[in-house]
Design a protein around this motif. Structure first.
Motif: not given
Lengths: 103, 380, 164, 92, 368
Positions: C42-50, C66-73
């Motif tokens: 889940c960490h390695t998939a996250c593009p924003t560091g959330a 605060s960093k999460c964009t809800g991109c769902a990757l």
């Protein structure tokens, strides 16, 4: 009952050539090179033999050729583990009663 | 565990259990059997369990037929199935000289009341339709020979002995024999001492080690022999197939499996029980040549066992003169199971009365000192 | 209870739910992972560091909302299928739930599906508005519109087609 | 009805849980003894399915720990081989 | 007789990883596997793996098999794999193995070193009618449906809520089989909770503290009775439930497959935390027999991720023992152990942490 999976969310199955084979004289279809047991199962055939001592029904169990449950007579040879024996065109598979015979 | 017993038997194979049962049957019930592992875990449980009267010496013929007579009623006597199958032994000669010897054996056997006979190739094929008789020059057959299950037989003896009061201790190893003034005083075991005046050495391939406990040296040594067994099929072969020059024995058991073995050029002389691939392949080649239509039969297991060899491949039976109360029933050299029922009986007679119903003096271990070795022509 | 039933408790869910003001401000991830297991995709998939870096691979995931964009990757990547995205800003009455989906048949856009809770009980109907497969590995992310009150309940969808 | 009768422990030789329990009660508390008397584990599967079950049953009924129960030997061949196939092996 | 430097028995995650590492170090490897395809259990794993990047976390098992195999394709003639072949025995007199391809070809192999990566076999449970057709091991069911695309039944009952039971329940649902229930005799779910949650929300009930009491059917499975058990594993009267099913799937545990190691006379210890009898070994994964190494489920029932790393260690160390000069040996060896330690640090591997010290001798075996 049984049958081949038509649609799978993750897997796509690359089956071999479709071939005819016979179980106790009746014709069925299966995929060449895949275990006989897979074809039997897909055709709804679950009982492969009768046990030696008590005549109990036995079928598929371990799928890796290690348990002795799935012995059948294939092309006249008894005690063939159908879970690991590839299906071939025209194979004659028979339910094995007890120990099996070599004549 | 008992602290004293009238008789202590070392070894829980066919010999030990048969001696114990016969002692108890004759009224001597204060008997202990010591087995370092479990019943029939040594040579007995590993053998092919053929039983025959087709021998080439009078002694072996007498022991053989007497044993068969006991085997024939043993299930009933012991109250448990021993898996007896009397399909006969079909002896196959591949050399003229061998056939001549077999014929002499038959004459001897007939003179002792054993109804063996020379048979034709056609008759041999009737007995075993799948047999390839190519190269064979002659056959002999005795219909009362056969096979019994060595495990069931030994357990049946053990159970019957126990019912008569015999104590059988598994995982109990004899580690010494106390001898005082030339007399047996007792047996030391890994579980304590049992005092006794009579010790019977039925330790099979370990008989030499056990005899040494009492300060006696007997020339028995272990020899590795191998065997294999197939999956069961419906019966296709009635007799035990055996050949001295062909060097094999092959038998379909009542259970349906085939059991078989042969002697390689040189046997490993040690207690080692490793299997070898050479035997597996060598045996397969012999089998397929003999029974080509069964080449699709599968081997399910191979194993090794120890023959308890004596210098003339004949048993050492009887009392040990230097040590009062010490008896030996060992050195059967591959034939201990088939002789077990009769030697068990004879040993019990000897211990209780000093006499035996079949004379066994010539089987005394003293024969080696006297240079009176026995020559048995009918062995694999 | 989770260890007996497979269903996380309300407290456990509360513990991984972002504060109301964040929920009301944007689509945001909810990581329903309550057991220390060796896992970090889940960490390695996250593009924003959330989803923060793991100190110990057995740690529970930590989220910087605060960093999460809800991109769902992460929804598509989590081997335990334990990550969801909830968007409470969709409309007054409705929310979007983004759910990992590995079944057949696939729902079509605008199809009405049954929505199931964490115990596998159908709690409402929902409308599928988007289906995508970010890693082309068989795991689809289904965005389904549900009544807001079920946004924190609905965790699976089931396609029901009369003609099949 | 005695349910134990229908619990097959050894599939190759059709040995039931009832038979095995009976032998354990009679004092046969090693796998080898049970194997020799019943043939459980002597079939073509080499005891792979039944060995563990028998050991666990012995442990349960005798109160012994599993490691105190001697393991039977694992004899070759691990998988049955046709005699004809063995006979064709090159001799080297 | 075939000769090779390293024989690897088993082409699952441990065996393939061992091969990759041994070949990298310069050794000649022969790998023998009894499956029709290489990859062992990986080829039927449709779920994504846990762990970290090094163990291909987030990648589905069957894809990991493809990755490992493509890695091995680069090995040239230093690597040979033979499939559909069972190593049938070890002959200690001369260190020769027998092997059987299909049913028709028998040959012998004489290696210098052997890595046993044979994996595990599935346990069963003694309940009435446990031998009826329709009662299958979970692995067998996976083979049918995920390798050969056969629907194994219509309605299934899963026995066991460890990872395999939970994962296979999910896979059954993916294949269109209705999973009626998962029963688990322990009071707690043994597998990862995320797997449990995953099957709960698709509607599969999990009954913990429940066991299967009896299987019904004449010719094949028609159903089963399940029952609650108390703390002493005794059935609680009156709690029986009937479950209709034509498929009963057993996921009641695995045992290491170690016949070859017994035949080689390796020292074995019964360590229930590791799945039963396992070989004693040192940190190089070398057993008490100087020529035998072990890796994966044959060494301890664990995850594919740890199996892969153990395989790498065994492959690396077997190559080193042959005399290959591996400049970064220490570095690699330590990194592999760090990865193993990190994967085994959490609460779900507590049993493994208790068991391993009993199996691993502290010092390297001082083999002559």
């Amino acid at each position: 009952m049984g049958g081949w999976i038509k649609e799978h969310p993750i897997l796509s199955f690359k089956h071999g050539r479709k071939v005819k084979f016979y179980v106790d004289g009746k014709e069925y279809e299966g995929y060449e090179g895949e275990p006989i047991a897979a074809a039997l199962h897909a055709n709804g055939i679950k009982v492969y033999r009768r046990s030696i001592g008590l005549g109990r029904p036995r079928g598929f169990f371990c799928a890796v050729g290690k348990c002795s449950s799935c012995f059948m007579i294939v092309n006249g040879v008894p005690n063939v583990r159908v879970c690991i024996t590839p299906l071939r065109e025209g194979m004659r598979v028979q339910t094995q009663m007890g120990k099996g015979e070599i004549r | 565990m008992k602290r004293s017993a009238e008789v202590v038997i070392i070894g829980g194979g066919i010999q030990g259990c048969a001696v114990a049962y016969n002692l108890a049957k004759m009224g001597c019930r204060d008997v202990v059997v010591l087995e370092k592992n479990t019943i029939a875990s040594g040579s007995t449980g590993r053998c092919a369990a053929g039983i025959r009267a087709q021998w080439g010496t009078e002694m072996n013929c007498r022991l053989g037929i007497a044993s068969i007579e006991i085997f024939e009623n043993l299930s009933e006597e012991l109250g448990a199935d021993i898996g007896l199958h009397q399909g006969g032994y079909l002896m196959i000669a591949y050399r003229e000289s061998e056939f001549e010897q077999l014929k002499r054996n038959v004459a001897l056997q007939n003179s002792l009341g054993i109804k063996s006979r020379v048979i034709s190739a056609d008759e041999a094929k009737e007995l075993c339709p799948l047999l390839n008789t190519e190269g064979a020059v002659g056959f002999t057959y005795h219909h009362r020979d056969g096979h019994a299950d060595p495990l069931l037989t030994t357990f049946a003896y053990a159970e019957a002995a126990k019912r008569l009061g015999v104590e059988i201790y598994s995982f109990t190893e004899a580690v010494g024999i106390d001898v005082n003034n030339g007399k047996v005083r007792g047996v030391r075991t890994n579980r304590g001492f049992i005092s006794t005046g009579v010790v019977v050495n039925c330790a099979g391939p370990y008989a030499r080690e056990v005899a040494a406990f009492a300060g006696v040296d007997i020339p028995i040594y272990p020899e590795r022999h191998e065997i294999l067994v197939t999956e069961p099929i419906e019966r296709v072969s009635k007799p035990m197939l055996m050949s001295f020059s062909g060097n094999f024995y092959i038998q379909q058991r009542p259970h349906g499996s085939f059991i078989m073995g042969y002697g390689p050029e040189e046997h490993l002389k040690s207690h080692a029980l490793n299997s070898t691939w050479e035997f597996l392949e060598g045996m397969a080649r012999k089998f397929v040549r003999l029974l080509p239509r069964l080449s699709g039969l599968r081997v399910v297991r191979q194993w090794a066992g120890s023959y308890e060899m004596s210098p003339d491949a004949q048993p050492i039976l009887g009392r040990v003169e230097e040590v009062e109360g010490f008896y030996i029933s060992a050195g059967f050299s591959g034939h201990g199971f088939m002789f077990g029922p009769i030697t068990g009986k004879l040993m019990a007679e000897l211990i209780l009365s000093g006499e035996t119903s079949i004379p066994i003096d010539m089987l005394s271990y003293r024969r080696f000192q006297r240079g009176e070795l026995i020559r048995e022509p009918a062995v694999v | 209870m989770l260890e007996r039933t497979g269903v996380p408790t309300r407290e456990q869910i509360r513990g991984v739910t972002p504060p109301q003001e964040i929920l009301n401000s944007k689509p945001v991830v909810i990581v329903e992972c309550f057991q220390r297991i060796p896992c970090d995709p889940c960490h390695t998939a996250c593009p924003t560091g959330a989803i923060l870096e793991f100190e110990d691979i057995n740690d529970l995931p930590k989220v910087d909302w605060s960093k999460c964009t809800g991109c769902a990757l992460c929804v598509a990547k989590c081997p335990g299928l334990a990550v969801f995205v909830v968007d409470m800003t969709y409309s007054d009455k409705e929310a979007i739930v983004k759910i990992p989906y590995e079944f057949r048949p696939l729902p079509n856009k605008d199809e009405i599906v049954e929505c199931l809770n964490r115990e596998g009980v159908v709690v409402c109907e929902g409308k599928v508005i988007h289906v995508f497969e970010p890693f082309k590995d068989g795991t689809k992310v289904v965005s389904v519109v549900v009544p807001k009150e079920f946004a924190m309940e609905v965790r699976h969808v089931r396609v029901v087609r009369k003609d099949e | 009805m005695n349910k134990e009768k229908d619990v097959i422990i050894c599939r190759c030789e059709d040995v039931t849980l009832e038979e095995i329990r009976e032998l354990i009660k009679r004092g046969y508390t090693t796998v080898d003894e049970i194997k020799r008397i019943t043939r459980a584990g002597m079939g073509p599967c080499q005891g792979r399915t039944c060995r563990d079950l028998i050991i666990r049953e012995i442990a349960r009924l005798t109160g012994k720990r599993v490691e105190e129960i001697p393991m039977p030997t694992f004899r070759p061949p691990i998988k049955p081989i046709k005699l004809g196939v063995l006979a064709e092996s090159e001799d080297d | 007789m075939k000769e090779t430097e390293i024989l690897i028995v088993g082409g699952g995650p441990a065996g393939l990883s061992a091969a990759i590492e041994a070949v990298k170090a310069g050794a000649k490897v022969l790998l023998i596997d009894d499956g029709l395809k290489l990859g062992g259990q990986l080829i039927k794993q449709t779920h994504k793996f846990f762990g970290s990047k090094e163990e291909y976390a987030g990648t589905r098992g069957f894809k990991i098999a493809e990755i490992l195999l493509s890695e091995l394709e680069k090995s040239g003639d230093r690597f040979e794999a033979i499939t559909n072949t069972t190593v049938t025995g070890y002959y200690a007199d001369d260190g020769v193995f027998g092997a059987l391809t299909g049913e028709e070809k028998y040959f012998k192999v004489k290696p210098k070193k052997t890595i046993v990566a044979t994996g595990a076999y599935e346990r069963t449970i003694p309940v009435p009618n446990c031998d009826l057709p329709g009662v299958y091991g979970a692995g067998a069911v996976q083979t049918l449906m995920n390798v050969y695309g056969v629907k194994p039944g219509e309605r299934a009952l899963m026995v066991g809520a460890g990872n395999i039971g939970l994962i296979v329940s999910y896979q059954l649902a993916q294949a269109g089989v209705k999973v009626q229930a998962v029963v688990e005799a322990m009071p707690k779910i043994g597998g990862y909770w995320v797997h449990a949650s995953k099957i709960r929300r698709i509607g599969i009930p999990i009954y913990t503290s429940h066991t299967i009491k009896e299987i019904h059917g004449k010719e094949y499975v028609e159903g089963a009775t399940i029952v609650q058990v108390n703390e002493r594993w005794e059935p609680v009267e009156g709690t029986e439930k009937h479950i209709e099913a034509d498929l009963i799937c057993l996921a009641v545990g695995l045992s290491p497959l170690i016949e070859l190691l017994w035949q080689a006379g390796c020292e074995m210890r019964y360590i229930p935390e590791l799945g039963g009898y396992v070989p004693v070994r040192d940190r190089e994964m070398r057993t008490s027999h100087p020529d035998f190494y072990v890796a994966g489920d044959a060494a301890a029932i664990e995850e594919a991720s740890t199996a892969m790393i153990e395989g790498k260690i065994a492959g690396l160390c077997a190559a080193k023992s042959l005399g290959y000069d591996i400049p970064d040996f220490e570095e690699k060896f330590n990194a592999f152990w760090e990865q193993l330690d990190s994967l085994r640090k959490g609460p779900v591997t507590e049993k493994i942490r208790q068991g391993l010290p009993k199996a691993i001798v502290g010092e390297a075996y001082r083999h002559a």
